[in-house]
Scaffold this motif. Structure first.
Motif, mmCIF file in Angstrom:
data_model
loop_
_atom_site.group_PDB
_atom_site.id
_atom_site.type_symbol
_atom_site.label_atom_id
_atom_site.label_comp_id
_atom_site.label_asym_id
_atom_site.label_seq_id
_atom_site.Cartn_x
_atom_site.Cartn_y
_atom_site.Cartn_z
ATOM 1 N N HIS A 19 47.323 43.558 47.129
ATOM 2 C CA HIS A 19 46.716 43.573 45.795
ATOM 3 C C HIS A 19 45.280 44.053 45.904
ATOM 4 O O HIS A 19 44.563 43.654 46.802
ATOM 5 C CB HIS A 19 46.746 42.180 45.178
ATOM 6 C CG HIS A 19 48.107 41.562 45.204
ATOM 7 N ND1 HIS A 19 49.029 41.763 44.227
ATOM 8 C CD2 HIS A 19 48.702 40.769 46.129
ATOM 9 C CE1 HIS A 19 50.134 41.123 44.528
ATOM 10 N NE2 HIS A 19 49.972 40.510 45.687
ATOM 11 N N LYS A 21 43.339 44.198 42.951
ATOM 12 C CA LYS A 21 42.600 43.457 41.929
ATOM 13 C C LYS A 21 43.172 42.056 41.965
ATOM 14 O O LYS A 21 43.659 41.643 43.017
ATOM 15 C CB LYS A 21 42.798 44.127 40.573
ATOM 16 C CG LYS A 21 42.265 45.553 40.568
ATOM 17 C CD LYS A 21 42.349 46.176 39.201
ATOM 18 C CE LYS A 21 41.861 47.615 39.244
ATOM 19 N NZ LYS A 21 41.889 48.236 37.942
ATOM 20 N N VAL A 23 45.769 39.026 41.729
ATOM 21 C CA VAL A 23 47.135 39.050 42.237
ATOM 22 C C VAL A 23 48.150 39.196 41.099
ATOM 23 O O VAL A 23 48.058 38.520 40.082
ATOM 24 C CB VAL A 23 47.401 37.755 43.020
ATOM 25 C CG1 VAL A 23 48.826 37.712 43.518
ATOM 26 C CG2 VAL A 23 46.411 37.642 44.160
ATOM 27 N N GLU A 114 43.569 48.809 52.789
ATOM 28 C CA GLU A 114 42.287 48.326 52.285
ATOM 29 C C GLU A 114 41.270 49.466 52.194
ATOM 30 O O GLU A 114 40.494 49.552 51.245
ATOM 31 C CB GLU A 114 41.771 47.235 53.223
ATOM 32 C CG GLU A 114 40.491 46.558 52.793
ATOM 33 C CD GLU A 114 40.700 45.544 51.686
ATOM 34 O OE1 GLU A 114 41.796 44.933 51.658
ATOM 35 O OE2 GLU A 114 39.796 45.379 50.867
ATOM 36 N N ASP A 118 39.928 51.310 46.773
ATOM 37 C CA ASP A 118 38.950 50.295 46.427
ATOM 38 C C ASP A 118 39.119 50.039 44.937
ATOM 39 O O ASP A 118 38.984 50.966 44.132
ATOM 40 C CB ASP A 118 37.538 50.798 46.729
ATOM 41 C CG ASP A 118 36.493 49.752 46.388
ATOM 42 O OD1 ASP A 118 36.871 48.572 46.248
ATOM 43 O OD2 ASP A 118 35.324 50.119 46.241
ATOM 44 N N ASN A 119 39.440 48.820 44.609
ATOM 45 C CA ASN A 119 39.654 48.487 43.209
ATOM 46 C C ASN A 119 40.689 49.411 42.572
ATOM 47 O O ASN A 119 40.614 49.747 41.409
ATOM 48 C CB ASN A 119 38.321 48.593 42.448
ATOM 49 C CG ASN A 119 38.397 47.895 41.115
ATOM 50 O OD1 ASN A 119 39.057 46.874 40.984
ATOM 51 N ND2 ASN A 119 37.752 48.456 40.119
ATOM 52 N N VAL B 103 38.771 38.533 49.874
ATOM 53 C CA VAL B 103 39.056 39.240 48.637
ATOM 54 C C VAL B 103 40.334 38.701 48.017
ATOM 55 O O VAL B 103 40.452 38.576 46.797
ATOM 56 C CB VAL B 103 39.185 40.750 48.914
ATOM 57 C CG1 VAL B 103 39.687 41.463 47.691
ATOM 58 C CG2 VAL B 103 37.855 41.316 49.350
ATOM 59 N N ARG B 104 41.282 38.312 48.882
ATOM 60 C CA ARG B 104 42.556 37.821 48.358
ATOM 61 C C ARG B 104 42.421 36.428 47.740
ATOM 62 O O ARG B 104 42.992 36.131 46.702
ATOM 63 C CB ARG B 104 43.571 37.830 49.502
ATOM 64 C CG ARG B 104 44.897 37.165 49.226
ATOM 65 C CD ARG B 104 45.699 37.911 48.165
ATOM 66 N NE ARG B 104 46.971 37.267 47.889
ATOM 67 C CZ ARG B 104 47.115 36.165 47.179
ATOM 68 N NH1 ARG B 104 46.055 35.590 46.660
ATOM 69 N NH2 ARG B 104 48.302 35.630 46.980
ATOM 70 N N GLU B 107 39.146 34.111 44.500
ATOM 71 C CA GLU B 107 39.342 33.745 43.113
ATOM 72 C C GLU B 107 39.888 32.315 42.993
ATOM 73 O O GLU B 107 39.554 31.578 42.075
ATOM 74 C CB GLU B 107 40.321 34.725 42.492
ATOM 75 C CG GLU B 107 40.199 34.826 41.006
ATOM 76 C CD GLU B 107 41.074 35.960 40.479
ATOM 77 O OE1 GLU B 107 41.822 36.555 41.260
ATOM 78 O OE2 GLU B 107 40.982 36.238 39.282
ATOM 79 N N ARG B 137 31.287 46.281 48.647
ATOM 80 C CA ARG B 137 32.691 46.322 48.253
ATOM 81 C C ARG B 137 33.282 44.927 48.184
ATOM 82 O O ARG B 137 33.957 44.572 47.231
ATOM 83 C CB ARG B 137 33.483 47.125 49.283
ATOM 84 C CG ARG B 137 33.938 48.435 48.776
ATOM 85 C CD ARG B 137 34.647 49.181 49.847
ATOM 86 N NE ARG B 137 36.041 48.797 49.931
ATOM 87 C CZ ARG B 137 36.858 49.198 50.889
ATOM 88 N NH1 ARG B 137 36.400 49.974 51.840
ATOM 89 N NH2 ARG B 137 38.103 48.836 50.893
ATOM 90 N N ARG B 143 36.187 37.787 42.856
ATOM 91 C CA ARG B 143 36.178 37.589 41.406
ATOM 92 C C ARG B 143 35.742 36.171 41.055
ATOM 93 O O ARG B 143 36.542 35.335 40.660
ATOM 94 C CB ARG B 143 37.556 37.905 40.863
ATOM 95 C CG ARG B 143 37.864 39.393 40.866
ATOM 96 C CD ARG B 143 39.308 39.654 40.628
ATOM 97 N NE ARG B 143 40.129 39.222 41.741
ATOM 98 C CZ ARG B 143 40.410 39.962 42.802
ATOM 99 N NH1 ARG B 143 39.947 41.188 42.876
ATOM 100 N NH2 ARG B 143 41.157 39.500 43.779
ATOM 101 N N GLN B 175 33.125 49.010 37.846
ATOM 102 C CA GLN B 175 34.388 48.678 37.180
ATOM 103 C C GLN B 175 34.803 47.244 37.473
ATOM 104 O O GLN B 175 35.332 46.551 36.620
ATOM 105 C CB GLN B 175 35.493 49.603 37.663
ATOM 106 C CG GLN B 175 35.182 51.053 37.473
ATOM 107 C CD GLN B 175 36.114 51.926 38.285
ATOM 108 O OE1 GLN B 175 37.314 51.811 38.193
ATOM 109 N NE2 GLN B 175 35.544 52.806 39.092
ATOM 110 N N LYS B 176 34.571 46.845 38.703
ATOM 111 C CA LYS B 176 34.982 45.489 39.071
ATOM 112 C C LYS B 176 34.194 44.467 38.266
ATOM 113 O O LYS B 176 34.755 43.506 37.731
ATOM 114 C CB LYS B 176 34.757 45.263 40.562
ATOM 115 C CG LYS B 176 35.558 46.189 41.446
ATOM 116 C CD LYS B 176 35.338 45.828 42.894
ATOM 117 C CE LYS B 176 35.383 47.060 43.776
ATOM 118 N NZ LYS B 176 34.970 46.781 45.145
#
Lengths: 409, 1073
Positions: A19, A21, A23, A114, A118-119, B103-104, B107, B137, B143, B175-176
């Motif tokens: 993922h 972004k 999940v 990865e 990116d995004n 990153v995973r 959140e 990055r 998030r 964007q993020k």
């Protein structure tokens, strides 16, 4: 753009997910499975599947579905092209791209993915850049994929074998593919030649290479590796570029349609079903036609037989053949064609008793290879290097292969 | 810390376990549940231990296993505390994997994730660009809403980073952040605006992507960057190209007028066909005004064309849709070849491309007709591809190619893929209706298919024949008879129903057969499909009306059967028919018309493509087009505007400037040379020529008319200005003087101060004043004199880091210049650098002025800047910048000064002194010094007036970060010898021979960069030398002419970044004519 990626094998297991972004639950793939069921064959699964909240875009290669999850409008080709690039990269890294290999190298796969996005937006997709960031596993590299009948886009590996190792070298392989449809009577319905020039460059410094053709006019439509200077081609019909390291596809071309295509092989066939009896006759002979004196090698004949055929008893004059009674696929590995003694495959087919004869005779697909010959007549004039002082080894090879070569019977 | 988190884990683990235990007690034995769980726990426990270990290898193993778990979709969130501790690991491998993990799961574990933030903040300052980029990055991928301000700050900083790679990542981060917190939109738009100005091809794609995501409606941000984007496009990476092209397509549709009116191609033909001649005339009258394409419109079309040759299918498709949507109709044709090329790609690519071609081929057949054979179907194609190809073949069919196509279709009909065969039959039907010449042939062919063994084929044929016959009834009795016979064998309901319907419609043409058919059907009625039953009823009714003698009883029998049918539709129909056709007392007037009702002329159906459902109103190449529904986030392609919006919005300032600047600079004549030479521009305008410079001019050059120069100075309006500039220039003096003697410099300083005051008091005095100053400034004057004479040697020896005169300065053509200019020059001479620019040949470098603040955005205050190419007087590591301020309002602007500065690390700036007031229509030039640290980073600061503050930036061209250096050929070669390998960059230039004359090369090189000429012994080699302002590293430029029209451009420098940037800038300049 690309939210998530799922890899699904032919038995419907999701064996990898990534993922970029937040999940997305893997239950989204249920929509994909539904579509897969409806399509019956893997080839027929639509590449774009809408679901209530997402869109699933997939490519199918090496018996693996690469399913990307999208949430908003995006050019579909953008995603599809990217997914293909992912497969190419895996292949470049591991030699083959298959479920066990991906599972064995899951960490590298993950790191590569990865870096690639990116995004959800592509970041690094050139395999030489990726390899600098993430080292490919070394042991596997030596196990070179020897499966014949590789997909068209993935035959770079033919190159390095003839280039001297441990030396500064640059080599190019010009490959022609003949796509043709030959009708029952042996006349050509369509035939066209397309080809590629694959390069393998192992040079130090910043070499500036130019490659010129004897007959650039032959090339009707071309597409380039991004390193090629388009202006130079426009004005002088010369390929001028600073090559990336390693293997890459320098040029893909299409030979203009005005030139008549020389068809190097012919197939004589006599396939007949009779209404009354449950036996059919089957006989095919393959022979060389316009080969400019070169030998035709690696000939493989395949044919999808009608459903009514139960079994076949055939004897080849050379090579080996197999018939799969389940998929009804006949395959005959002929090998080289000896013009003095043409290879043939003769025998009978046993048909389902009582069933009426099939309306259509099977289509014969042909694969072959001719070394040292570009059937289009394309010739590289010279390959020069500027910008560096040393003298590298330079080489160019030609080859002709069958692309989608079909004979209707 | 480590034990803490350990405990935390155990606790939570235990908690969960008990919960689970409680739930389980009722059903399963608690110990069993516990055991199962604890074994799982144990497994993670061992991972935790590995992560705690001191050995990197163990940690790495653990991380690899964890990543494996993530990949399989297993939950590894439990390990968060143990993993997050390793975020600062020195081992890059571990670090990478920890990033993946973070990153995973960040959140889900927001609080714990915060622990890692400081590591990233530190990494953001790392000297290695890759580390900075990856830190940004990961930071932006976490998030966690709490860190939004930190992210914002990081993005802002990174967007001004030296490394384009970091800036690219900043664009992604936008964007993020936006998806995390849409509230930040305004601030993010500012960053986008800034990044849109970026000249790096690496950044362009990503920032446009951010633009599309965050503010696709802010088309105004694109104007100024439009041309740049068009020009950069070819060099942008392929994914960026796709995004930019799509965005520019939308842009073009809003900003340019339609190019389609003039050469309306096929599309309008149909419409015109129906229009009366008068209307047509009117229309053409309206269009009389000749259409000329906006050059910017043309630029876009031209610059995208090479991309049709891209290897990336998405890029090719993007260009194709751009041509389709915005180019003149006559030029669209070129895309077909490239699209056909894509058909040789993978099945998925084929699928999308074929869909788009199908849409195009409906509107414009001609485009793809030459490639007809490329759409021939192969037996190995997947069904979806086959159907699409068939669709396209149908669209392309015309009188000329139909016979070939029909032959091809015959093969398809025999295909083993029956679904495809059926689709082919439909296609034949469509061809038959579209092309009247072949209708009969098709019909005959279809009739032959009726004897096909395969039922699906036969059924499909029947259906199609039915439709065809309906269109041209009459003369087809034979076919109907044939079909009537088929009823005995065919079982597919649709086909049977079709045949019955046909017979019913044409019952008068086949009077003998029809009743017989009804007889047979009556026999089998009960076993028929509902669909067929309805048609039997219809047939009966029709026959009853036309031939009641033979069929009355039969029909009544059928109606009786229908009355008790299970299906209510059939019962219903039966009742309805009975009432209508069987006359009885109750039936009203309607039954009289029964025949008319049943046997009315029915309009023929239109055989339309199943594909043609208005797909064409979606932009080609989009997801929405593929799905034929509006996808989320689809941006409509607007219609062409009637009148084009103002095209000048796309003008980049330089052009505008020339116009605006002229009237404002009233005090000076536009003399580029002067601009160029005047080192300290404070002296420009009315405030120039302070007595200081006068005195110099007077004493140094005897031929100078003193009266004139003092006249000039008398224009001075306010004494403040005088003293301001005075002191400023004095700094420069001081610097020069320093080397001689400090005290001297100081005394000079003080004297000048006195002087300036006296200067304002009376003009006449200034002369004498200057006389007196001669004494105090003896030393400097000597130097100036030396300067004027070609004796620069010692000067350059003395002040090598300050000024870099070229070895052989040529005497200036003094008499030709206006006195005030001379005065300026004299002023410069004090700092001995005016000679620097006098390169061997009198090449004038036109001054490139850039807009700092546009008068619109500055509420009437306009500011322009340029680089005078002088050593800066404020510091030897600074680049001098001259700013011209214009007041375009009708009131005074007061207190112009520089407010807050936002400079990248290490950058310094020497500001000008506040300007008290600027009269309406007035203009003033001030000088500043900026130390750019040898980078092309932007210096951002605020230009403030009494009431407002404006954000402005200065970005130096790389050529302005240099100062010329005098050098002999021998020295040059020696230095070059030491700067090889990594320090050397080179490229080959191709240009017409007339561009390779020495003077042209010299002019071009000097235009781009502030370099000095090195005399060369060879005709074919030109050498230039300079040093960077900040670090003083040598920058050696060599242009070596080769045979033919090529030349080699080599740059040797330690500062490889600047070197390569310079190379990139020089190359196009040298290669263009």
């Amino acid at each position: 753009m690309i939210h998530s990626l799922f890899l699904i094998n032919s038995s419907g297991d999701i064996f990898l997910e990534k993922h970029w972004k937040s999940v997305v639950s893997r239950s989204v793939c249920d929509y994909f499975f539904e579509a897969q069921e409806r399509a019956t064959e893997a080839e027929n699964v639509p590449p774009v599947i809408p679901t209530p909240h997402h869109y699933l875009l997939s490519v199918y290669r090496h018996k693996i579905f690469f399913v990307a999850v999208i949430q908003t409008e995006v050019p579909p080709l953008f995603v599809i092209e990217f997914l293909h690039r992912v497969v190419d990269t895996f292949q470049d890294y591991f030699g083959v791209c298959s479920e066990p290999v991906i599972k064995d190298n899951v960490v590298v796969v993950y790191e590569v993915l990865e870096e690639m996005l990116d995004n959800g937006f592509p970041l690094a997709t050139e395999s030489n850049i990726l390899k600098e960031l993430i080292k490919p596993p070394t042991i596997l590299r030596t196990v070179v994929n020897t499966i014949t009948g590789m997909e068209k886009g993935e035959t770079h590996r033919e190159l390095p074998s003839w280039l001297p190792t441990g030396q500064l070298s640059s080599g190019a392989l010009a490959k022609d593919w003949i796509d043709a449809i030959i009708d029952k009577s042996g006349s050509t319905i369509t035939a066209e030649i397309q080809g590629v020039i694959d390069a393998c460059v192992k040079l130090t410094g910043m070499p500036d290479l130019t490659l010129s053709f004897m007959n650039p006019r032959l090339l009707d439509d071309v597409s380039f590796h991004p390193c090629v200077r388009f202006k130079r081609w426009e004005s002088e019909r010369i390929l001028s570029f600073i090559p990336p390291d390693g293997n890459f596809r320098l040029l893909s071309y299409h030979v203009s349609a005005q030139n008549l295509v020389a068809i190097p092989v012919y197939v004589k066939h006599n396939i007949s079903f009779r209404d009354s009896s449950s036996l059919g006759r089957f006989e095919i002979t393959v022979g060389p036609k316009q080969t400019m004196g070169k030998t035709i090698e690696g000939v493989i004949v395949t044919s999808q037989m009608p459903k009514g055929v139960l079994n076949m008893s055939l004897t080849p004059s050379q090579g080996t053949h197999t018939f799969d009674p389940v998929t009804k696929m006949l395959s005959w590995d002929v090998g080289k064609i000896n013009p003095q003694k043409l290879p043939s495959l003769k025998g009978t087919m046993s048909l389902q008793a009582g069933a009426s004869k099939p309306d259509e005779n099977p289509t014969i697909n042909l694969q072959f290879k001719i070394q040292q010959l570009a059937i289009s007549g394309l010739k590289v004039n010279r390959l020069d290097m500027y910008g560096e002082k040393y003298k590298p080894f330079k080489g160019i090879k030609y080859m002709t292969k069958a692309g989608k070569f079909q004979v209707r019977t | 810390m480590s034990s803490n988190s350990f405990a935390y884990n155990e606790q939570s683990g235990g908690g969960e376990a008990t919960e689970l235990g409680q739930e389980a007690t009722s059903t399963i034995s608690p110990s069993g549940a516990f055991g199962l769980f604890s074994s799982d726990l144990k497994k993670n426990e061992d991972l935790k231990q590995m992560l705690e270990s001191t050995k990197d290898s163990a940690k790495l193993d653990a991380m690899k296993r964890i990543v494996g778990m993530i990949a399989k979709g297993k939950n590894a969130s439990e390990l968060f505390p143990a993993v997050v501790k390793n975020v600062a690991s020195k081992n890059i491998e571990i670090k990478k994997l920890v990033y993946v993990y973070l990153v995973r799961y960040a959140e889900e574990q927001q609080d714990l994730a915060l622990l890692s933030i400081s590591t990233f903040q530190r990494a953001l300052k790392d000297p290695n660009q890759l580390i900075r980029a990856s830190a940004l990055r990961v930071l932006s991928s976490i998030r966690v809403p709490i860190i939004v301000p930190i992210m914002m700050l990081a993005i802002k900083e990174a967007s001004a980073d030296l490394s384009p790679y970091v800036r690219k990542n900043a664009a992604h981060a936008i964007q993020k952040l936006y998806s995390l917190d849409p509230e930040q939109k305004e601030m993010l738009i500012e960053v986008i605006e800034k990044l849109l100005k970026d000249k790096s091809t690496l950044v362009a794609g990503s920032v446009v992507m951010a633009f599309e995501e965050v503010c696709p409606d802010r088309i105004d941000l694109i104007h100024k960057n439009y041309r740049k984007l068009c020009n950069l496009l070819v060099d942008v990476e392929e994914w960026g190209q796709v995004v930019i092209i799509h965005m520019l397509t939308r842009y073009a549709r809003t900003q340019f007028v339609s190019p389609w009116k003039e050469d309306d191609g096929l599309e309008d033909n149909e419409k015109n066909f129906y229009e009366s001649d008068d209307e047509q005339k009117e229309k053409t009258d309206q269009r009389k005004k000749p259409y000329t394409m906006d050059p910017d419109h043309r630029l876009l079309i031209r610059n995208t064309k090479p991309l049709l040759q891209s290897r990336n299918a998405a890029v090719v498709m993007a260009v194709a849709q751009l041509y389709w949507h915005i180019s003149p109709k006559s030029e669209v044709g070129i895309i077909s070849k490239s699209l056909v090329r894509l058909l040789r790609s993978n099945r998925e690519v084929q699928y999308i491309v074929l869909q788009n071609i199908a849409t195009m081929s409906i509107q414009r057949k001609g485009m793809f007709e030459p490639y007809l054979k490329s759409f021939y179907v192969r037996s190995t194609d997947p069904t979806m591809i086959k159907t699409l190809k068939l669709e396209i073949l149908t669209n392309l069919a015309n009188e000329a190619n139909i016979s070939t196509l029909l032959r091809e279709f015959q093969t398809y009909v025999k295909s083993q893929d029956k679904q495809f065969a059926a689709a082919t039959i439909q296609t034949i039907g469509r061809c038959a209706t579209n092309i009247s010449e072949v209708t009969d042939t098709c019909l005959n062919g279809l009739v032959c298919l009726l004897s096909n063994r395969d039922e699906i084929v036969v059924a499909e044929s029947v259906v199609v024949i039915k439709k065809l016959l309906q269109m041209q009834p009459a003369q087809h009795g034979e076919i109907i008879k044939h079909m009537a016979k088929l009823l005995d064998s065919i079982t597919v309901p649709v086909a049977r129903a079709s045949i019955l319907w046909l017979i019913g419609e044409n019952c008068e043409r086949v009077p003998k057969i029809a009743p017989d058919v009804l007889r047979k059907m009556a026999k089998s009625f009960t076993s028929e499909d509902d669909l067929v039953k309805l048609q039997i009823l219809n047939l009966g009714a029709k026959l009853y009306l036309t031939n009641s003698r033979q069929t009355k009883l039969l029909t009544q029998y059928i109606l009786n059967l229908g009355k008790y049918d299970q299906n209510y539709d059939i019962r219903d129909r039966t009742r309805f028919i009975r009432q209508l056709i069987v006359p009885n007392e109750k039936s009203g007037a309607l039954s009289k018309y029964a025949k008319k009702i049943f046997l009315a002329q029915k309009p023929a159906p239109l055989l339309e493509s199943p594909f043609k459902v208005d797909r064409d109103h979606f932009q080609l190449g989009t997801l929405s087009h593929t799905l034929n529904t509006k996808a989320t986030g689809y941006l409509e392609l607007s219609n062409w505007p009637e009148v084009a919006p103002d095209p000048s919005v796309r003008n980049v300032e330089v052009i505008e400037l020339a116009k605006e600047w002229t009237p404002a600079g009233k005090a000076k004549k536009e003399n580029p040379a002067k601009k160029f030479y005047s080192e300290s521009e404070e002296e420009e305008d009315s405030s120039d020529s302070s007595s200081d410079s006068e005195s110099e001019s007077g004493s140094a050059s005897g031929e100078q008319d003193e009266g004139d120069s003092s006249d000039d100075s008398s224009e001075e309006s306010s004494s403040e200005h005088g003293s301001d500039s005075e002191s400023a220039s004095e700094v420069g003096d001081k610097r020069t003087a320093k080397r001689n003697s400090k005290s001297k410099g100081k005394s000079a300083d003080s004297s000048s101060e006195e002087e300036s005051s006296s200067d304002s008091e009376s003009e006449s005095e200034s002369e004498s004043e200057s006389e007196s100053r001669k004494v105090t400034k003896e030393k400097e004057k000597k130097k100036t004199k030396q300067d004027r004479n070609p004796l620069t040697k010692d000067v350059s020896l003395l002040d090598l880091d300050d000024f870099n005169p070229v070895s052989t300065p040529v005497a200036l053509p003094t008499p030709a210049l206006s006195p005030s200019l001379i005065a300026d020059l004299e002023g410069l001479n004090l700092s001995t650098s005016s000679s620097v620019i006098s390169v061997n040949t009198p090449v004038f470098v036109p001054v490139k002025t850039h807009v700092l603040l546009h008068r619109m955005s500055g509420r009437g205050l306009a500011a322009h800047y340029f680089f005078p190419r002088q050593p800066c007087i404020f510091g030897d590591k600074m680049v001098s910048v001259q700013i011209t301020l214009n007041n375009t309002t009708d009131r005074k602007i007061e207190n112009i000064h520089i407010g807050g500065k936002k400079l990248p690390m290490g950058m310094q700036m020497h500001v000008f002194n506040p300007i008290e007031s600027l009269e309406p229509e007035g203009s003033i030039t001030v000088s500043m010094g900026i130390d750019f640290c040898d980078s092309t980073q932007t210096a951002s600061f605020q230009l403030c007036t009494k009431d407002d503050c404006f954000n402005v930036n200065i970005q130096p061209p790389v050529g302005e970060l240099l100062l010329p250096v005098a050098m002999s050929e021998k020295d040059f070669k020696k230095e070059q010898g030491m700067l090889t390998g990594m320090n050397e960059t080179s490229t080959v230039i191709i240009a017409a021979p007339q561009n390779f004359t020495p003077s042209v090369i010299l002019q071009k090189v000097v235009n781009v960069a502030n370099v000095g000429v090195v005399p060369s012994g060879q005709d074919n080699i030109h050498r230039f030398a300079a040093k960077t302002v900040h670090s003083g590293s040598l920058m050696l430029v060599t242009v070596e002419l080769k045979e033919g029209s090529t030349a080699q451009l080599i740059i040797n420098t330690e500062r490889t970044v600047i070197g390569s940037v310079l190379l990139r800038e020089l190359k196009p300049v040298l290669s263009q004519g």
